[in-house]
Design a protein around this motif. Sequence first.
Motif, PDB file in Angstrom:
ATOM      1  N   UNK A 192     -10.766  39.444  -7.521  1.00 29.31           N
ATOM      2  CA  UNK A 192     -10.108  40.479  -8.305  1.00 29.31           C
ATOM      3  C   UNK A 192     -10.345  41.857  -7.730  1.00 29.31           C
ATOM      4  N   UNK A 193     -11.571  42.091  -7.279  1.00 30.49           N
ATOM      5  CA  UNK A 193     -11.879  43.377  -6.661  1.00 30.49           C
ATOM      6  C   UNK A 193     -11.080  43.604  -5.388  1.00 30.49           C
ATOM      7  N   UNK A 194     -10.853  42.539  -4.615  1.00 29.99           N
ATOM      8  CA  UNK A 194     -10.069  42.669  -3.388  1.00 29.99           C
ATOM      9  C   UNK A 194      -8.638  43.107  -3.697  1.00 29.99           C
ATOM     10  N   UNK A 195      -8.079  42.594  -4.797  1.00 31.04           N
ATOM     11  CA  UNK A 195      -6.730  43.000  -5.185  1.00 31.04           C
ATOM     12  C   UNK A 195      -6.693  44.472  -5.587  1.00 31.04           C
ATOM     13  N   UNK A 196      -7.733  44.918  -6.287  1.00 29.98           N
ATOM     14  CA  UNK A 196      -7.784  46.321  -6.706  1.00 29.98           C
ATOM     15  C   UNK A 196      -7.917  47.234  -5.490  1.00 29.98           C
ATOM     16  N   UNK A 197      -8.777  46.857  -4.555  1.00 29.93           N
ATOM     17  CA  UNK A 197      -8.922  47.655  -3.339  1.00 29.93           C
ATOM     18  C   UNK A 197      -7.633  47.609  -2.513  1.00 29.93           C
ATOM     19  N   UNK A 198      -6.958  46.459  -2.524  1.00 31.89           N
ATOM     20  CA  UNK A 198      -5.677  46.364  -1.812  1.00 31.89           C
ATOM     21  C   UNK A 198      -4.667  47.350  -2.372  1.00 31.89           C
ATOM     22  N   UNK A 199      -4.748  47.597  -3.682  1.00 31.98           N
ATOM     23  CA  UNK A 199      -3.847  48.577  -4.289  1.00 31.98           C
ATOM     24  C   UNK A 199      -4.035  49.943  -3.648  1.00 31.98           C
ATOM     25  N   UNK A 200      -5.271  50.261  -3.312  1.00 34.37           N
ATOM     26  CA  UNK A 200      -5.546  51.544  -2.668  1.00 34.37           C
ATOM     27  C   UNK A 200      -4.878  51.625  -1.302  1.00 34.37           C
ATOM     28  N   UNK A 201      -4.931  50.531  -0.543  1.00 30.08           N
ATOM     29  CA  UNK A 201      -4.337  50.551   0.783  1.00 30.08           C
ATOM     30  C   UNK A 201      -2.813  50.564   0.729  1.00 30.08           C
ATOM     31  N   UNK A 202      -2.236  49.920  -0.280  1.00 29.72           N
ATOM     32  CA  UNK A 202      -0.788  50.004  -0.458  1.00 29.72           C
ATOM     33  C   UNK A 202      -0.383  51.449  -0.697  1.00 29.72           C
TER      34      UNK A 202
ATOM     35  N   UNK B 104     -11.285  57.425  -2.871  1.00 29.22           N
ATOM     36  CA  UNK B 104     -12.441  57.226  -3.740  1.00 29.22           C
ATOM     37  C   UNK B 104     -12.395  55.852  -4.406  1.00 29.22           C
ATOM     38  N   UNK B 105     -11.219  55.224  -4.430  1.00 26.51           N
ATOM     39  CA  UNK B 105     -11.123  53.867  -4.975  1.00 26.51           C
ATOM     40  C   UNK B 105     -11.907  52.862  -4.138  1.00 26.51           C
ATOM     41  N   UNK B 106     -12.320  53.269  -2.928  1.00 26.25           N
ATOM     42  CA  UNK B 106     -13.163  52.404  -2.113  1.00 26.25           C
ATOM     43  C   UNK B 106     -14.617  52.425  -2.588  1.00 26.25           C
ATOM     44  N   UNK B 107     -14.914  53.240  -3.581  1.00 23.62           N
ATOM     45  CA  UNK B 107     -16.268  53.286  -4.126  1.00 23.62           C
ATOM     46  C   UNK B 107     -16.834  51.903  -4.457  1.00 23.62           C
ATOM     47  N   UNK B 108     -16.047  50.985  -5.088  1.00 18.42           N
ATOM     48  CA  UNK B 108     -16.625  49.673  -5.400  1.00 18.42           C
ATOM     49  C   UNK B 108     -17.156  48.923  -4.187  1.00 18.42           C
ATOM     50  N   UNK B 109     -16.523  49.122  -3.030  1.00 19.76           N
ATOM     51  CA  UNK B 109     -17.000  48.456  -1.814  1.00 19.76           C
ATOM     52  C   UNK B 109     -18.417  48.924  -1.499  1.00 19.76           C
ATOM     53  N   UNK B 110     -18.612  50.240  -1.517  1.00 23.50           N
ATOM     54  CA  UNK B 110     -19.945  50.787  -1.290  1.00 23.50           C
ATOM     55  C   UNK B 110     -20.909  50.327  -2.380  1.00 23.50           C
TER      56      UNK B 110
END
Length: 293
Positions: free
Chosen positions: A270-280, A244-250
Motif C-alpha cells: 500500500x505504501x508503494x502505491x502511495x509513493x507511486x502517486x508522488x512520482x506520477x 516531501x511525500x517521500x518522507x515515509x520511505x525515510x
Amino acid sequence: MSAQGHPMTRARALVALHVAALCFGATGVIGAWLALPAAEITEGRCVVAALTLAVVLRRRGERLVVSRALVFNGLLLAAHWTAFFAAVEAGGVAVGALGYASFPLFVVLLERALAGRALDRASMATVALVFAGLATMALPGVAVEGLVPGLALGVLSGASFAWLSVRVRLIVGTLPPVALALGQCAFAALWLAPLTMLAAGWRAPTPGEWAGIAILGVVCTALAHTLFIGAMRIVSAHTASVVVALEPVYAIVLAAALLRQVPGAATLAGGALIVAAAFVATRRRDAPVPLPG
C-alpha cells in the motif's frame, strides 16, 4: 531570492525539500521513542522550535509581523503534528507516516479548487493511487493491530498539512521563511498550551525525553520547516508535496534500523502505491496557485 538575498534555483529548492523530508521522516521515530502523549510532544516541539527560530530571526535582523493567517496556520500545524504523533502511537511509525503521505491527494484537490481548474489525468491518477494504497494497507485479514485508527489519524495529519501547505504558498511572499516558520510554531504552541496543561496524567519529561524533544524542535522542526518554506518560494505547493511525500520511505528505513519496526507486506504494498502517486505527479509541473492581489 532567498531571505538572505541569494538566489535559490529550482535544483537547490528540491535538495532543500529532500533534506526536509529526511528530517520529517525522523520525526515519527523520535515520537515513537518518547513515552509522552501526542499533544505534550507537539507542545514541547513547538516551544523549542519557536525559541530556536526567534534567535535566528533576531540574528538576521528580521521581524515577525503577526497576522490572522499566522494564527490559523498555527492551529493547522498543531492539529497536523498532534494527529501524526497519535497515529504513530496507535499504529507504529510506518502506518502513521504512510497515512500522512496521503497529503498530496488533498493538495491536488485544494490547489485545483482554488485555481478553478478541473482535475487532469495526472491528478486523477494521483487520487486513485492514494486511495488504492490506503485500501491495500487495510485489506481484511492482513491489517495489523492499530492500523485503522493509525491510518485514520495519519490521513487527518496529512489533510491538515495539505491545507497548511497551500496556505503557506499563498502567504510565503509576505514574510521571510524563518519568520513564517516561527509564527506558525509559536501559535501552534499557544493553541496547545491549555490542552497540555489540563490533560490528565501530565508529567515532566525525563532528561532523555527532553533531549528527544530538543532534536524534534531544532532539527525536525526549525531546520526542516525553514527549508520547506524557503523552497516553496520557488516551487508550487503541489511539487513540494510530491517531494516531501517521500518522507515515509525515510521513516520506514529509520524505524526498521533503529526501532526494529519492520512493516508487513500489505503495508509495504500500500505504501508503494502511495509513493507511486508522488512520482506520477512529478511528470508535470503545476502552475502555482495565484497569489492574492
